[in-house]
Design a protein around this motif. Structure first.
Motif, PDB file in Angstrom:
ATOM      1  N   GLU A  20       0.807  -1.212   0.000  1.00  0.00           N
ATOM      2  CA  GLU A  20       0.000   0.000   0.000  1.00  0.00           C
ATOM      3  C   GLU A  20       0.843   1.266   0.000  1.00  0.00           C
ATOM      4  OE1 GLU A  20       1.068  -1.058   4.062  1.00  0.00           O
ATOM      5  OE2 GLU A  20       0.046  -2.216   2.536  1.00  0.00           O
ATOM      6  N   LYS A  21       2.141   1.147  -0.055  1.00  0.00           N
ATOM      7  CA  LYS A  21       3.045   2.295  -0.036  1.00  0.00           C
ATOM      8  C   LYS A  21       3.488   2.634  -1.455  1.00  0.00           C
ATOM      9  CE  LYS A  21       3.075   2.220   4.454  1.00  0.00           C
ATOM     10  NZ  LYS A  21       2.328   3.173   5.228  1.00  0.00           N
ATOM     11  N   LEU A  22       3.781   3.924  -1.652  1.00  0.00           N
ATOM     12  CA  LEU A  22       4.239   4.404  -2.950  1.00  0.00           C
ATOM     13  C   LEU A  22       5.667   4.912  -2.850  1.00  0.00           C
ATOM     14  CD1 LEU A  22       1.112   6.580  -3.790  1.00  0.00           C
ATOM     15  CD2 LEU A  22       1.687   4.386  -4.835  1.00  0.00           C
ATOM     16  N   LYS A  23       6.465   4.615  -3.869  1.00  0.00           N
ATOM     17  CA  LYS A  23       7.795   5.207  -3.954  1.00  0.00           C
ATOM     18  C   LYS A  23       7.624   6.672  -4.334  1.00  0.00           C
ATOM     19  CE  LYS A  23      10.364   1.091  -5.300  1.00  0.00           C
ATOM     20  NZ  LYS A  23      11.186   0.473  -6.357  1.00  0.00           N
ATOM     21  N   ILE A  24       8.641   7.466  -4.070  1.00  0.00           N
ATOM     22  CA  ILE A  24       8.545   8.903  -4.311  1.00  0.00           C
ATOM     23  C   ILE A  24       8.228   9.212  -5.771  1.00  0.00           C
ATOM     24  CG2 ILE A  24      11.041   9.208  -4.553  1.00  0.00           C
ATOM     25  CD1 ILE A  24      10.635  12.006  -3.238  1.00  0.00           C
ATOM     26  N   GLY A  25       8.824   8.482  -6.697  1.00  0.00           N
ATOM     27  CA  GLY A  25       8.562   8.707  -8.119  1.00  0.00           C
ATOM     28  C   GLY A  25       7.115   8.399  -8.489  1.00  0.00           C
ATOM     29  N   GLU A  26       6.576   7.315  -7.908  1.00  0.00           N
ATOM     30  CA  GLU A  26       5.181   6.957  -8.162  1.00  0.00           C
ATOM     31  C   GLU A  26       4.242   8.040  -7.622  1.00  0.00           C
ATOM     32  OE1 GLU A  26       5.548   2.090  -7.845  1.00  0.00           O
ATOM     33  OE2 GLU A  26       5.349   3.275  -5.998  1.00  0.00           O
ATOM     34  N   ILE A  30       1.643  10.348  -9.805  1.00  0.00           N
ATOM     35  CA  ILE A  30       0.204  10.315  -9.528  1.00  0.00           C
ATOM     36  C   ILE A  30      -0.313  11.693  -9.140  1.00  0.00           C
ATOM     37  CG2 ILE A  30      -1.546   9.438  -7.920  1.00  0.00           C
ATOM     38  CD1 ILE A  30       0.122   6.817  -7.817  1.00  0.00           C
ATOM     39  N   ALA A  31       0.426  12.398  -8.301  1.00  0.00           N
ATOM     40  CA  ALA A  31      -0.010  13.703  -7.795  1.00  0.00           C
ATOM     41  C   ALA A  31       0.341  14.857  -8.734  1.00  0.00           C
ATOM     42  CB  ALA A  31       0.596  13.949  -6.419  1.00  0.00           C
ATOM     43  N   LYS A  48       4.622  12.777   5.443  1.00  0.00           N
ATOM     44  CA  LYS A  48       5.359  11.799   6.237  1.00  0.00           C
ATOM     45  C   LYS A  48       5.925  10.747   5.299  1.00  0.00           C
ATOM     46  CE  LYS A  48       2.259  12.470  10.080  1.00  0.00           C
ATOM     47  NZ  LYS A  48       1.077  11.946  10.741  1.00  0.00           N
ATOM     48  N   VAL A  49       7.191  10.428   5.510  1.00  0.00           N
ATOM     49  CA  VAL A  49       7.875   9.453   4.663  1.00  0.00           C
ATOM     50  C   VAL A  49       8.364   8.299   5.532  1.00  0.00           C
ATOM     51  CG1 VAL A  49      10.151  10.560   4.841  1.00  0.00           C
ATOM     52  CG2 VAL A  49       9.630   9.163   2.859  1.00  0.00           C
ATOM     53  N   GLU A  50       8.415   7.126   4.926  1.00  0.00           N
ATOM     54  CA  GLU A  50       9.009   5.960   5.571  1.00  0.00           C
ATOM     55  C   GLU A  50      10.181   5.533   4.702  1.00  0.00           C
ATOM     56  OE1 GLU A  50       5.780   3.224   5.667  1.00  0.00           O
ATOM     57  OE2 GLU A  50       4.590   4.504   6.983  1.00  0.00           O
ATOM     58  N   ARG A  51      11.241   5.133   5.335  1.00  0.00           N
ATOM     59  CA  ARG A  51      12.410   4.693   4.568  1.00  0.00           C
ATOM     60  C   ARG A  51      12.666   3.216   4.830  1.00  0.00           C
ATOM     61  NH1 ARG A  51      15.651   8.288   1.706  1.00  0.00           N
ATOM     62  NH2 ARG A  51      15.206  10.456   2.153  1.00  0.00           N
ATOM     63  N   ASP A  60       2.595   6.786   2.190  1.00  0.00           N
ATOM     64  CA  ASP A  60       1.256   6.222   2.293  1.00  0.00           C
ATOM     65  C   ASP A  60       0.401   6.818   1.176  1.00  0.00           C
ATOM     66  OD1 ASP A  60      -1.658   6.419   3.684  1.00  0.00           O
ATOM     67  OD2 ASP A  60      -0.518   4.698   4.451  1.00  0.00           O
ATOM     68  N   LYS A  61      -0.616   6.080   0.743  1.00  0.00           N
ATOM     69  CA  LYS A  61      -1.469   6.592  -0.336  1.00  0.00           C
ATOM     70  C   LYS A  61      -2.218   7.859   0.063  1.00  0.00           C
ATOM     71  CE  LYS A  61      -1.957   2.506  -3.084  1.00  0.00           C
ATOM     72  NZ  LYS A  61      -2.820   1.687  -3.903  1.00  0.00           N
ATOM     73  N   SER A  62      -2.365   8.104   1.356  1.00  0.00           N
ATOM     74  CA  SER A  62      -3.023   9.339   1.796  1.00  0.00           C
ATOM     75  C   SER A  62      -2.201  10.572   1.423  1.00  0.00           C
ATOM     76  CB  SER A  62      -3.259   9.310   3.303  1.00  0.00           C
ATOM     77  OG  SER A  62      -2.031   9.269   3.999  1.00  0.00           O
ATOM     78  N   ALA A  63      -0.927  10.380   1.082  1.00  0.00           N
ATOM     79  CA  ALA A  63      -0.074  11.496   0.657  1.00  0.00           C
ATOM     80  C   ALA A  63      -0.576  12.107  -0.651  1.00  0.00           C
ATOM     81  CB  ALA A  63       1.378  11.037   0.520  1.00  0.00           C
ATOM     82  N   ILE A  64      -1.283  11.334  -1.462  1.00  0.00           N
ATOM     83  CA  ILE A  64      -1.833  11.865  -2.719  1.00  0.00           C
ATOM     84  C   ILE A  64      -2.837  12.965  -2.399  1.00  0.00           C
ATOM     85  CG2 ILE A  64      -3.174  11.322  -4.799  1.00  0.00           C
ATOM     86  CD1 ILE A  64      -2.104   8.382  -4.440  1.00  0.00           C
ATOM     87  N   GLU A  65      -3.764  12.666  -1.490  1.00  0.00           N
ATOM     88  CA  GLU A  65      -4.760  13.658  -1.091  1.00  0.00           C
ATOM     89  C   GLU A  65      -4.098  14.850  -0.415  1.00  0.00           C
ATOM     90  OE1 GLU A  65      -8.024  12.030   1.175  1.00  0.00           O
ATOM     91  OE2 GLU A  65      -7.997  10.213  -0.058  1.00  0.00           O
ATOM     92  N   ARG A  66      -3.094  14.577   0.396  1.00  0.00           N
ATOM     93  CA  ARG A  66      -2.402  15.658   1.090  1.00  0.00           C
ATOM     94  C   ARG A  66      -1.741  16.593   0.078  1.00  0.00           C
ATOM     95  NH1 ARG A  66      -0.188  16.064   6.362  1.00  0.00           N
ATOM     96  NH2 ARG A  66      -2.214  15.211   6.919  1.00  0.00           N
ATOM     97  N   LEU A  67      -1.099  16.040  -0.946  1.00  0.00           N
ATOM     98  CA  LEU A  67      -0.462  16.875  -1.971  1.00  0.00           C
ATOM     99  C   LEU A  67      -1.493  17.720  -2.725  1.00  0.00           C
ATOM    100  CD1 LEU A  67       2.226  14.405  -3.290  1.00  0.00           C
ATOM    101  CD2 LEU A  67       2.664  16.660  -2.289  1.00  0.00           C
ATOM    102  N   HIS A  68      -2.619  17.109  -3.056  1.00  0.00           N
ATOM    103  CA  HIS A  68      -3.676  17.864  -3.743  1.00  0.00           C
ATOM    104  C   HIS A  68      -4.195  18.990  -2.845  1.00  0.00           C
ATOM    105  CE1 HIS A  68      -4.550  14.230  -6.550  1.00  0.00           C
ATOM    106  NE2 HIS A  68      -3.607  15.017  -7.038  1.00  0.00           N
TER     107      HIS A  68
END
Length: 146
Positions: A20-26, A30-31, A48-51, A60-68
């Motif tokens: 369920e996690k996205l790499k930074i490029g992905e 998407i965003a 928030k990032v996880e390494r 996390d996929k919620s980062a897409i909404e956060r970026l928007h």
């Protein structure tokens, strides 16, 4: 079970990352933002990032909404500092709601345990001593957590 090390807004994972996690490029694709923008927002505490142990960044996929949301706020003329205040407050509210739900679930279990040990006569006495306001509050809290 994961072992993690927290440092500012970065979590280092000792095991594999879930699907369920996205790499930074992905995430950037998407965003529709650049990786540099994501890095900048992460450093500001907006994301928030996880390494992974191999130092890959996962979001996390919620980062897409956060970026928007961030981009919308910027278009509305808000500064990143103002956006950060809102985001931090929102995150704190979400944590508070989660804590409240956990406490209510614990209280609900305790009440259920107590009621299970009462005989019918004692149960009627307890019900008589509970005010209508208390019953209303209990019902309202149950509605909020469900």
């Amino acid at each position: 079970m994961y072992n993690t090390f927290h440092n500012y807004h970065v979590t280092v994972w000792r095991d594999s990352i879930g699907t369920e996690k996205l790499k930074i490029g992905e995430l950037a694709e998407i965003a529709n933002v650049t990786k540099r923008t994501i890095d900048y927002y992460t450093n500001l505490g907006l994301l928030k990032v996880e390494r992974s142990t191999s130092n890959y960044r996962y979001y996390d996929k919620s980062a897409i909404e956060r970026l928007h949301y961030i981009e919308k706020c910027k278009k509305d003329g808000m500064s990143l500092e103002e956006i950060k205040e809102i985001v931090v407050e929102k995150d704190a509210e979400e944590i508070d709601v989660l804590e409240l739900r956990l406490k209510i679930q614990g209280l609900e279990k305790e009440v259920t345990d107590v009621l299970a040990h009462l005989d019918q006569k004692n149960l009627k006495n307890v019900k008589k001593n509970v005010s209508n306001e208390s019953l209303s509050l209990i019902q309202t809290l149950l509605l909020l957590i469900n």
